[in-house]
Design an enzyme around this catalytic site. Structure first.
Site, mmCIF file in Angstrom:
data_model
loop_
_atom_site.group_PDB
_atom_site.id
_atom_site.type_symbol
_atom_site.label_atom_id
_atom_site.label_comp_id
_atom_site.label_asym_id
_atom_site.label_seq_id
_atom_site.Cartn_x
_atom_site.Cartn_y
_atom_site.Cartn_z
ATOM 1 N N PRO A 13 31.846 -106.263 -119.853
ATOM 2 C CA PRO A 13 31.662 -107.184 -120.975
ATOM 3 C C PRO A 13 30.309 -107.901 -120.983
ATOM 4 O O PRO A 13 29.809 -108.319 -119.938
ATOM 5 C CB PRO A 13 32.805 -108.191 -120.807
ATOM 6 C CG PRO A 13 33.276 -108.033 -119.413
ATOM 7 C CD PRO A 13 33.000 -106.617 -119.021
ATOM 8 N N ASN A 14 29.803 -108.003 -122.195
ATOM 9 C CA ASN A 14 28.572 -108.747 -122.512
ATOM 10 C C ASN A 14 27.290 -108.061 -122.059
ATOM 11 O O ASN A 14 26.197 -108.525 -122.390
ATOM 12 C CB ASN A 14 28.625 -110.183 -121.954
ATOM 13 C CG ASN A 14 29.706 -111.000 -122.637
ATOM 14 O OD1 ASN A 14 29.760 -111.043 -123.854
ATOM 15 N ND2 ASN A 14 30.595 -111.610 -121.868
ATOM 16 N N ARG A 21 19.256 -112.682 -124.262
ATOM 17 C CA ARG A 21 19.336 -114.058 -123.737
ATOM 18 C C ARG A 21 19.305 -114.018 -122.220
ATOM 19 O O ARG A 21 19.497 -112.972 -121.615
ATOM 20 C CB ARG A 21 20.658 -114.711 -124.184
ATOM 21 C CG ARG A 21 20.613 -115.169 -125.635
ATOM 22 C CD ARG A 21 21.977 -115.587 -126.159
ATOM 23 N NE ARG A 21 22.785 -116.273 -125.152
ATOM 24 C CZ ARG A 21 24.109 -116.156 -125.073
ATOM 25 N NH1 ARG A 21 24.771 -115.395 -125.894
ATOM 26 N NH2 ARG A 21 24.773 -116.829 -124.154
ATOM 27 N N TYR A 26 18.961 -112.121 -116.024
ATOM 28 C CA TYR A 26 19.302 -110.702 -116.155
ATOM 29 C C TYR A 26 18.121 -109.802 -116.485
ATOM 30 O O TYR A 26 18.290 -108.589 -116.610
ATOM 31 C CB TYR A 26 20.400 -110.538 -117.219
ATOM 32 C CG TYR A 26 21.681 -111.264 -116.854
ATOM 33 C CD1 TYR A 26 22.356 -110.961 -115.672
ATOM 34 C CD2 TYR A 26 22.215 -112.260 -117.672
ATOM 35 C CE1 TYR A 26 23.524 -111.623 -115.321
ATOM 36 C CE2 TYR A 26 23.381 -112.921 -117.333
ATOM 37 C CZ TYR A 26 24.035 -112.600 -116.157
ATOM 38 O OH TYR A 26 25.189 -113.249 -115.806
ATOM 39 N N ASN A 77 28.923 -101.622 -113.255
ATOM 40 C CA ASN A 77 28.695 -103.060 -113.300
ATOM 41 C C ASN A 77 29.840 -103.623 -114.152
ATOM 42 O O ASN A 77 29.786 -103.543 -115.383
ATOM 43 C CB ASN A 77 27.348 -103.401 -113.929
ATOM 44 C CG ASN A 77 27.100 -104.905 -113.946
ATOM 45 O OD1 ASN A 77 28.024 -105.698 -113.712
ATOM 46 N ND2 ASN A 77 25.874 -105.303 -114.230
ATOM 47 N N ALA A 80 31.805 -109.748 -115.869
ATOM 48 C CA ALA A 80 32.678 -110.837 -115.403
ATOM 49 C C ALA A 80 34.028 -110.331 -114.884
ATOM 50 O O ALA A 80 34.686 -111.030 -114.099
ATOM 51 C CB ALA A 80 32.891 -111.833 -116.539
ATOM 52 N N GLU A 101 29.039 -100.231 -106.815
ATOM 53 C CA GLU A 101 29.105 -101.426 -107.679
ATOM 54 C C GLU A 101 27.697 -101.996 -107.819
ATOM 55 O O GLU A 101 26.986 -102.126 -106.819
ATOM 56 C CB GLU A 101 30.039 -102.443 -107.007
ATOM 57 C CG GLU A 101 30.199 -103.746 -107.753
ATOM 58 C CD GLU A 101 31.097 -104.731 -106.971
ATOM 59 O OE1 GLU A 101 31.802 -104.308 -106.014
ATOM 60 O OE2 GLU A 101 31.052 -105.928 -107.300
ATOM 61 N N HIS A 103 25.197 -105.098 -109.638
ATOM 62 C CA HIS A 103 25.000 -106.328 -110.409
ATOM 63 C C HIS A 103 23.512 -106.562 -110.551
ATOM 64 O O HIS A 103 22.758 -106.407 -109.592
ATOM 65 C CB HIS A 103 25.649 -107.528 -109.718
ATOM 66 C CG HIS A 103 27.123 -107.351 -109.573
ATOM 67 N ND1 HIS A 103 27.982 -107.507 -110.618
ATOM 68 C CD2 HIS A 103 27.862 -106.966 -108.512
ATOM 69 C CE1 HIS A 103 29.211 -107.240 -110.208
ATOM 70 N NE2 HIS A 103 29.164 -106.900 -108.934
ATOM 71 N N ARG A 110 24.695 -117.435 -106.817
ATOM 72 C CA ARG A 110 25.092 -118.123 -108.047
ATOM 73 C C ARG A 110 26.347 -118.967 -107.813
ATOM 74 O O ARG A 110 26.651 -119.334 -106.683
ATOM 75 C CB ARG A 110 25.255 -117.073 -109.153
ATOM 76 C CG ARG A 110 23.957 -116.283 -109.389
ATOM 77 C CD ARG A 110 24.085 -115.296 -110.515
ATOM 78 N NE ARG A 110 24.325 -115.980 -111.781
ATOM 79 C CZ ARG A 110 24.715 -115.356 -112.891
ATOM 80 N NH1 ARG A 110 24.890 -114.045 -112.876
ATOM 81 N NH2 ARG A 110 24.928 -116.039 -113.995
HETATM 82 O O1 CA2 Z 1 24.673 -109.810 -112.451
HETATM 83 C C1 CA2 Z 1 25.418 -109.047 -113.056
HETATM 84 O O2 CA2 Z 1 25.121 -107.891 -113.341
HETATM 85 C C2 CA2 Z 1 26.785 -109.559 -113.540
HETATM 86 O O3 CA2 Z 1 27.726 -108.503 -113.387
HETATM 87 C C3 CA2 Z 1 26.600 -109.904 -115.007
HETATM 88 C C4 CA2 Z 1 27.833 -110.566 -115.639
HETATM 89 C C5 CA2 Z 1 28.307 -111.732 -114.781
HETATM 90 O O4 CA2 Z 1 29.520 -112.251 -115.312
HETATM 91 C C6 CA2 Z 1 28.534 -111.327 -113.328
HETATM 92 O O5 CA2 Z 1 28.928 -112.470 -112.596
HETATM 93 C C7 CA2 Z 1 27.265 -110.745 -112.737
HETATM 94 C C8 CA2 Z 1 27.518 -111.109 -117.037
HETATM 95 C C9 CA2 Z 1 26.774 -110.195 -117.961
HETATM 96 C C10 CA2 Z 1 26.387 -110.953 -119.198
HETATM 97 O O6 CA2 Z 1 25.105 -110.524 -119.592
HETATM 98 C C11 CA2 Z 1 24.490 -111.174 -120.639
HETATM 99 C C12 CA2 Z 1 23.184 -110.837 -120.870
HETATM 100 C C13 CA2 Z 1 22.503 -111.430 -121.884
HETATM 101 C C14 CA2 Z 1 23.126 -112.352 -122.709
HETATM 102 C C15 CA2 Z 1 24.436 -112.691 -122.484
HETATM 103 C C16 CA2 Z 1 25.122 -112.076 -121.444
#
Ligand code: CA2
Length: 152
Positions: A13-14, A21, A26, A77, A80, A101, A103, A110
């Site tokens: 997700p996301n 953003r 990221y 990946n 969340a 896996e 990230h 974090r």
């Molecule tokens: O660090 C990672 O790759 C995560 O898997 C990313 C997830 C986060 O919940 C994990 O704890 C770590 C979130 C991805 C959301 O990505 C976004 C990127 C840009 C704008 C909004 C969300």
């Protein structure tokens, strides 16, 4: 010539929002950029890749179930869902395929709730904190793993 091993690259997700953003967390690459870089590196490594992203836990579980018998390894990946999903863990354990896996961020640097991954229990290894490069590192590790398993 032997058929190229197939690796499924799954994003949760996301991750379709990458590049829009939170670049400080990221990076600036979009998911399309990451998928294109993975396809290029996979070709050099002699792997076939399929890249998919879903915001839905059930859809991800379905794709993992389908991977058994259809793919040779999974790079994931889980976003969340990493920190919440026993359903994804169970599907990965049942798939019984090499799993790496990934990230983008270093989840251990974090918030506390990101420190635990359900998915890691099914993973051969975890790569975190290297941004988009982590996916390419995972492909390299997967290629080595699949060669080793062919030799065994
Ligand atoms: O660090 C990672 O790759 C995560 O898997 C990313 C997830 C986060 O919940 C994990 O704890 C770590 C979130 C991805 C959301 O990505 C976004 C990127 C840009 C704008 C909004 C969300």
């Amino acid at each position: 010539m032997a058929k190229a091993p197939k690796v499924l690259i799954l994003n949760g997700p996301n991750l379709n929002m990458l590049g829009t953003r939170q670049p400080e967390v990221y990076g600036t690459a979009t998911l399309d950029d990451i998928d294109a870089a993975c396809r290029a590196r996979a070709e050099e490594l002699g792997l076939e890749v399929e890249c998919r992203q879903s915001n839905g836990e059930g859809e991800l579980v379905g794709w993992i179930q389908q991977a058994r018998g259809a793919a040779d390894g999974i790079i994931m990946n889980p976003g969340a869902y990493t920190h919440t999903s026993v359903a994804i863990l169970d599907a990965l354990l049942a798939a019984d395929l090499p799993l790496i896996e990934v990230h983008l961020s270093n989840i251990h640097k974090r918030e506390d709730f990101r420190h635990h991954s359900f998915v890691s229990k099914a993973a051969q290894g975890v790569i975190c904190g290297f941004g988009a490069r982590g996916y390419l590192m995972a492909l390299e590790a997967m290629a080595a793993t699949l060669v080793e398993s062919q030799e065994a």
